[in-house]
Write a protein that holds these residues in place. Structure first.
Motif, mmCIF file in Angstrom:
data_model
loop_
_atom_site.group_PDB
_atom_site.id
_atom_site.type_symbol
_atom_site.label_atom_id
_atom_site.label_comp_id
_atom_site.label_asym_id
_atom_site.label_seq_id
_atom_site.Cartn_x
_atom_site.Cartn_y
_atom_site.Cartn_z
ATOM 1 N N UNK A 298 0.844 -1.200 0.000
ATOM 2 C CA UNK A 298 0.000 0.000 0.000
ATOM 3 C C UNK A 298 0.874 1.242 0.000
ATOM 4 N N UNK A 299 1.924 1.228 0.821
ATOM 5 C CA UNK A 299 2.824 2.379 0.910
ATOM 6 C C UNK A 299 3.555 2.592 -0.412
ATOM 7 N N UNK A 300 4.039 1.501 -1.029
ATOM 8 C CA UNK A 300 4.743 1.621 -2.313
ATOM 9 C C UNK A 300 3.824 2.222 -3.369
ATOM 10 N N UNK A 301 2.619 1.693 -3.471
ATOM 11 C CA UNK A 301 1.672 2.191 -4.482
ATOM 12 C C UNK A 301 1.325 3.648 -4.211
ATOM 13 N N UNK A 302 1.058 3.957 -2.943
ATOM 14 C CA UNK A 302 0.652 5.313 -2.574
ATOM 15 C C UNK A 302 1.752 6.329 -2.890
ATOM 16 N N UNK A 303 2.996 6.024 -2.466
ATOM 17 C CA UNK A 303 4.076 6.986 -2.697
ATOM 18 C C UNK A 303 4.514 7.024 -4.158
ATOM 19 N N UNK A 304 4.407 5.919 -4.867
ATOM 20 C CA UNK A 304 4.682 5.951 -6.311
ATOM 21 C C UNK A 304 3.685 6.853 -7.024
ATOM 22 N N UNK A 305 2.422 6.782 -6.574
ATOM 23 C CA UNK A 305 1.404 7.667 -7.157
ATOM 24 C C UNK A 305 1.697 9.124 -6.829
ATOM 25 N N UNK A 306 2.123 9.400 -5.596
ATOM 26 C CA UNK A 306 2.479 10.771 -5.220
ATOM 27 C C UNK A 306 3.660 11.285 -6.040
#
Length: 386
Positions: A298-306
């Motif tokens: 979740x963190x990887x996806x979230x920060x990649x999106x940011x």
């Protein structure tokens, strides 16, 4: 009236799974199966379901499907019995054409799913949750959900499954105003499973964006795909266009900006490439169904999106500088604005998470205090003033 000897033979056949004897008896009188009852007001289908004899259960169901509705002295029909015993194959047979018997409520409003939790039948629970849909949200007469019950019965694996499942109600309170976490904290904290169960339940109070992210994967794909398209298009058609023909200083197809503003073009290329690669990473993780129940993904996806959004913002800012005559706008100013915006978002998410945790701790403490007797509180007050 069915002869006692025949009744015993039917009972033995259903109990032992003796298909040959059962078929012989049924051939002699097909109406036997729904005329006999046994101890605890159970019928033959109850007996077959309890003992896990799939073939006999299937034959009984095909002869007299109404036997699924027959309840014993505990209010359980054969579907309930099969679920309680964890006989998945029998559940599949009995629910193949009609889910209605599984919808019947038990004592104090409990469902067949509550029964699975009480009797530690995780496989049966998984199967029934997939088939019964909204019933997974049902509460019993005490307002308790499946998660409340799993915590009460110390079922760590079930708590884990329920925490990950999107269908299950998680943060609801029972009729006493207690959540599953409140119930856990009322128990002894020295049990071997306490810390593990608490860790699972605390995930429910993670920053809201991590919980919501699991629900918006389709939207995430759309946004990431749009950013990737924008970045690709910007690489093909950079600000200022491309040279149309060769000359001594440049080649056809190369970016005009690379010659006129080389430093700015380097920054543009880096930002645009970062936006493209990070959006592809989001698409890859979501498309191949990364386990979003694990916080790390979740963190990887979230920060990649940011990162992809921030990078495409920088790319836009450089394009704005190139095409706008106003000289006061700089890359540094644009980057500063973006950093401030995303820092603000991070602070809001962190503050929201902290507030949730404080509220949960306060609520648990308050409930504990309310559960103390009046006399106990008086004694504590007396100790404090002395």
């Amino acid at each position: 009236m069915v002869a006692e000897a025949v009744t015993k033979k039917l009972y033995d056949a259903a109990t032992m799974g003796d298909v040959a004897s059962f078929e012989t008896l049924v051939q002699q009188d097909p109406f036997l199966v729904d005329q006999v009852s046994f101890a605890r007001s159970r019928n033959l289908l109850h007996i077959a379901a309890a003992n896990g004899h799939v073939e006999i259960a299937g034959k009984l169901f095909s002869i007299a499907p109404e036997m699924c509705w027959w309840v014993d002295d505990q209010g359980m029909n054969p579907v309930h019995v099969a679920a309680m015993k964890g006989h998945l194959d029998i559940l599949k047979v009995l629910l193949e054409h009609d889910l209605s018997p599984a919808m019947e409520r038990l004592h104090r409003g409990q469902t067949v799913l509550h029964l699975c939790v009480k009797h530690h039948q995780l496989r049966a629970l998984r199967f029934l949750v997939e088939r019964l849909g909204d019933l997974a949200r049902a509460k019993d007469d005490d307002g308790e959900t499946l998660l409340h019950l799993a915590v009460r019965y110390n079922q760590v694996e079930m708590v884990q499954y329920l925490q990950e499942n999107k269908t299950i109600e998680k943060l609801t309170e029972n009729s006493m105003g207690k959540t599953a976490l409140d119930i856990l904290r009322e128990r002894s904290q020295h049990t071997s499973t306490y810390s593990e169960t608490e860790k699972v339940l605390l995930r429910l109070t993670e920053p809201f964006i991590f919980n919501e992210f699991r629900e918006v994967t389709d939207m995430t794909m759309v946004v990431a795909g749009l950013i990737a398209t924008m970045a690709f298009q910007a690489a093909v058609s950079p600000p200022g266009g491309v040279w149309q023909e060769d000359s001594s200083t440049h080649s056809a197809g190369k970016a005009v900006m690379a010659s006129s503003h080389p430093d700015l073009y380097k920054q543009f290329s880096r930002a645009n490439t970062t936006a493209f690669v990070s959006s592809l990473l989001v698409i890859l993780l979501v498309a191949f169904r990364a386990p979003t129940s694990a916080p790390v993904f979740v963190i990887i996806i979230w920060y990649a999106a940011l990162v992809s959004m921030a990078s495409i913002g920088v790319s836009y800012g450089i394009t704005f500088i190139m095409t706008n005559p106003v000289e006061t706008v700089t890359v540094g100013l644009i980057a500063t604005i973006l950093v401030l915006v995303f820092m603000g978002i991070s602070l809001l998410v962190g503050a929201y998470s902290h507030i949730l945790q404080l509220h949960s701790a306060w609520k648990s403490t308050k409930q504990h205090q309310e559960d103390q007797t009046f006399a106990h509180r008086i004694f504590r007050w007396f100790d404090q003033i002395n």
